[in-house]
Design a protein around this motif. Structure first.
Motif, PDB file in Angstrom:
ATOM      1  N   HIS A 172      16.389  48.242 -13.574  1.00 56.04           N
ATOM      2  CA  HIS A 172      16.150  46.885 -13.998  1.00 56.04           C
ATOM      3  C   HIS A 172      17.195  46.206 -14.960  1.00 56.04           C
ATOM      4  CE1 HIS A 172      12.278  46.366 -12.217  1.00 56.04           C
ATOM      5  NE2 HIS A 172      12.317  47.647 -12.422  1.00 56.04           N
ATOM      6  N   ILE A 173      17.662  45.243 -14.843  1.00 51.51           N
ATOM      7  CA  ILE A 173      18.700  44.618 -15.885  1.00 51.51           C
ATOM      8  C   ILE A 173      17.994  43.496 -16.587  1.00 51.51           C
ATOM      9  CG2 ILE A 173      20.839  43.642 -16.232  1.00 51.51           C
ATOM     10  CD1 ILE A 173      22.045  45.389 -13.973  1.00 51.51           C
ATOM     11  N   ASN A 174      17.912  43.116 -17.799  1.00 55.76           N
ATOM     12  CA  ASN A 174      17.680  42.000 -18.390  1.00 55.76           C
ATOM     13  C   ASN A 174      18.397  41.420 -19.576  1.00 55.76           C
ATOM     14  OD1 ASN A 174      16.682  43.860 -20.194  1.00 55.76           O
ATOM     15  ND2 ASN A 174      14.522  43.555 -19.778  1.00 55.76           N
ATOM     16  N   ASN A 175      19.610  42.302 -19.461  1.00 53.27           N
ATOM     17  CA  ASN A 175      20.605  41.731 -20.709  1.00 53.27           C
ATOM     18  C   ASN A 175      22.046  41.388 -20.152  1.00 53.27           C
ATOM     19  OD1 ASN A 175      22.861  42.722 -22.236  1.00 53.27           O
ATOM     20  ND2 ASN A 175      21.290  43.116 -23.925  1.00 53.27           N
ATOM     21  N   ILE A 176      22.241  40.080 -20.320  1.00 52.16           N
ATOM     22  CA  ILE A 176      23.407  39.930 -19.784  1.00 52.16           C
ATOM     23  C   ILE A 176      24.810  40.486 -20.157  1.00 52.16           C
ATOM     24  CG2 ILE A 176      24.172  38.150 -21.110  1.00 52.16           C
ATOM     25  CD1 ILE A 176      24.753  36.102 -18.579  1.00 52.16           C
ATOM     26  N   GLU A 177      24.784  41.121 -21.009  1.00 56.58           N
ATOM     27  CA  GLU A 177      26.077  41.944 -21.729  1.00 56.58           C
ATOM     28  C   GLU A 177      26.093  43.262 -20.783  1.00 56.58           C
ATOM     29  OE1 GLU A 177      23.822  40.629 -23.738  1.00 56.58           O
ATOM     30  OE2 GLU A 177      25.177  38.961 -24.709  1.00 56.58           O
ATOM     31  N   LYS A 178      24.986  43.841 -20.592  1.00 53.03           N
ATOM     32  CA  LYS A 178      24.919  45.020 -20.056  1.00 53.03           C
ATOM     33  C   LYS A 178      25.296  44.769 -18.518  1.00 53.03           C
ATOM     34  CE  LYS A 178      21.901  48.495 -17.941  1.00 53.03           C
ATOM     35  NZ  LYS A 178      20.443  49.154 -17.766  1.00 53.03           N
ATOM     36  N   LEU A 179      25.030  43.699 -17.793  1.00 52.47           N
ATOM     37  CA  LEU A 179      25.364  43.336 -16.331  1.00 52.47           C
ATOM     38  C   LEU A 179      26.780  43.079 -16.479  1.00 52.47           C
ATOM     39  CD1 LEU A 179      24.977  42.421 -13.511  1.00 52.47           C
ATOM     40  CD2 LEU A 179      24.185  39.977 -14.354  1.00 52.47           C
ATOM     41  N   GLU A 180      27.565  42.403 -17.312  1.00 48.76           N
ATOM     42  CA  GLU A 180      28.815  42.092 -17.471  1.00 48.76           C
ATOM     43  C   GLU A 180      29.735  43.403 -17.485  1.00 48.76           C
ATOM     44  OE1 GLU A 180      29.221  39.005 -20.201  1.00 48.76           O
ATOM     45  OE2 GLU A 180      28.601  37.431 -18.752  1.00 48.76           O
ATOM     46  N   GLU A 181      29.070  44.506 -18.200  1.00 49.88           N
ATOM     47  CA  GLU A 181      29.692  45.708 -18.361  1.00 49.88           C
ATOM     48  C   GLU A 181      29.639  46.368 -17.169  1.00 49.88           C
ATOM     49  OE1 GLU A 181      32.113  48.640 -19.862  1.00 49.88           O
ATOM     50  OE2 GLU A 181      31.686  46.710 -21.063  1.00 49.88           O
ATOM     51  N   LEU A 182      28.545  46.278 -16.485  1.00 50.19           N
ATOM     52  CA  LEU A 182      28.485  47.107 -15.185  1.00 50.19           C
ATOM     53  C   LEU A 182      29.383  46.493 -14.073  1.00 50.19           C
ATOM     54  CD1 LEU A 182      24.537  47.326 -14.709  1.00 50.19           C
ATOM     55  CD2 LEU A 182      26.035  49.206 -14.913  1.00 50.19           C
ATOM     56  N   LEU A 183      29.596  45.139 -14.391  1.00 50.17           N
ATOM     57  CA  LEU A 183      30.573  44.538 -13.159  1.00 50.17           C
ATOM     58  C   LEU A 183      32.069  44.961 -13.308  1.00 50.17           C
ATOM     59  CD1 LEU A 183      28.770  41.095 -13.116  1.00 50.17           C
ATOM     60  CD2 LEU A 183      28.864  42.747 -10.925  1.00 50.17           C
ATOM     61  N   PHE A 197      11.921  37.601 -16.794  1.00 47.42           N
ATOM     62  CA  PHE A 197      12.484  38.064 -18.019  1.00 47.42           C
ATOM     63  C   PHE A 197      13.866  37.921 -18.308  1.00 47.42           C
ATOM     64  CE2 PHE A 197       8.612  40.477 -16.349  1.00 47.42           C
ATOM     65  CZ  PHE A 197       7.929  40.372 -17.679  1.00 47.42           C
ATOM     66  N   SER A 198      14.512  37.322 -17.218  1.00 49.30           N
ATOM     67  CA  SER A 198      16.058  37.143 -17.462  1.00 49.30           C
ATOM     68  C   SER A 198      16.704  35.930 -17.269  1.00 49.30           C
ATOM     69  CB  SER A 198      16.722  38.286 -16.616  1.00 49.30           C
ATOM     70  OG  SER A 198      16.212  39.574 -16.922  1.00 49.30           O
ATOM     71  N   PRO A 199      15.877  34.955 -17.674  1.00 49.07           N
ATOM     72  CA  PRO A 199      16.604  33.435 -17.170  1.00 49.07           C
ATOM     73  C   PRO A 199      18.032  33.167 -17.604  1.00 49.07           C
ATOM     74  CG  PRO A 199      14.994  33.446 -19.455  1.00 49.07           C
ATOM     75  CD  PRO A 199      15.295  34.668 -18.765  1.00 49.07           C
ATOM     76  N   GLU A 200      18.429  33.849 -18.716  1.00 49.85           N
ATOM     77  CA  GLU A 200      19.965  33.714 -19.167  1.00 49.85           C
ATOM     78  C   GLU A 200      20.897  34.245 -17.944  1.00 49.85           C
ATOM     79  OE1 GLU A 200      23.022  35.033 -22.701  1.00 49.85           O
ATOM     80  OE2 GLU A 200      21.305  36.045 -22.351  1.00 49.85           O
ATOM     81  N   ILE A 201      20.499  35.400 -17.280  1.00 48.99           N
ATOM     82  CA  ILE A 201      21.172  35.986 -16.425  1.00 48.99           C
ATOM     83  C   ILE A 201      21.067  34.951 -15.095  1.00 48.99           C
ATOM     84  CG2 ILE A 201      21.607  37.922 -14.649  1.00 48.99           C
ATOM     85  CD1 ILE A 201      20.569  39.851 -16.714  1.00 48.99           C
ATOM     86  N   ALA A 202      19.997  34.527 -14.803  1.00 44.56           N
ATOM     87  CA  ALA A 202      19.753  33.854 -13.717  1.00 44.56           C
ATOM     88  C   ALA A 202      20.433  32.545 -13.766  1.00 44.56           C
ATOM     89  CB  ALA A 202      18.146  33.424 -13.525  1.00 44.56           C
ATOM     90  N   ALA A 203      20.568  31.809 -14.850  1.00 44.78           N
ATOM     91  CA  ALA A 203      21.169  30.767 -15.200  1.00 44.78           C
ATOM     92  C   ALA A 203      22.950  30.840 -15.034  1.00 44.78           C
ATOM     93  CB  ALA A 203      20.825  29.880 -16.494  1.00 44.78           C
ATOM     94  N   ASN A 204      23.117  31.853 -15.714  1.00 40.53           N
ATOM     95  CA  ASN A 204      24.629  32.159 -15.751  1.00 40.53           C
ATOM     96  C   ASN A 204      25.135  32.551 -14.362  1.00 40.53           C
ATOM     97  OD1 ASN A 204      26.754  32.522 -17.533  1.00 40.53           O
ATOM     98  ND2 ASN A 204      26.951  34.626 -16.703  1.00 40.53           N
TER      99      ASN A 204
END
Length: 112
Positions: free
Chosen positions: A6-17, A62-69
């Motif tokens: 599960h990812i709920n942190n935009i910084e973690k997602l951007e690092e994975l990308l 739990f991740s509205p910031e990621i969804a919006a981004n």
């Protein structure tokens, strides 16, 4: 079948990308029956045919910031990134065969 990450942190997602060659982001909520029923099918497809694509689940609640981004407003939504670039976007009524066909060409270009 692999465990769900599960990812709920935009910084973690951007690092994975930045660091992973192929990622499938699966956006849904626990209240979405379609999303919950479809998720194991997607994981099975990846495990069987596209093992180098890493699966990550993002709960919209739990991740509205990621969804919006990433402009994800319906569930389920699948985003697939190859080499950090969004390559595939599927929402709502997604067929497993349709997803498989969409994945074939970019997967072959990168991994075969």
């Amino acid at each position: 079948m692999s465990k769900t990450t599960h990812i709920n942190n935009i910084e973690k997602l951007e690092e994975l990308l930045k660091t992973e060659e192929a990622i499938l982001l699966y956006f849904s909520t626990t209240s979405c029956n379609v999303g919950e029923a479809f998720e194991p099918k997607v994981k099975s497809l990846l495990a069987t045919n596209f093992p180098k694509i890493n699966f990550y689940h993002i709960d919209l609640n739990f991740s509205p910031e990621i969804a919006a981004n990433y402009s994800v407003f319906v569930e389920p939504t699948i985003l697939v990134f190859f080499e950090g670039k969004e390559t595939i976007r599927k929402s709502r009524a997604i067929g497993i065969f349709e997803l498989e066909e969409a994945l074939k060409k970019p997967y072959q270009l990168i991994f075969e």
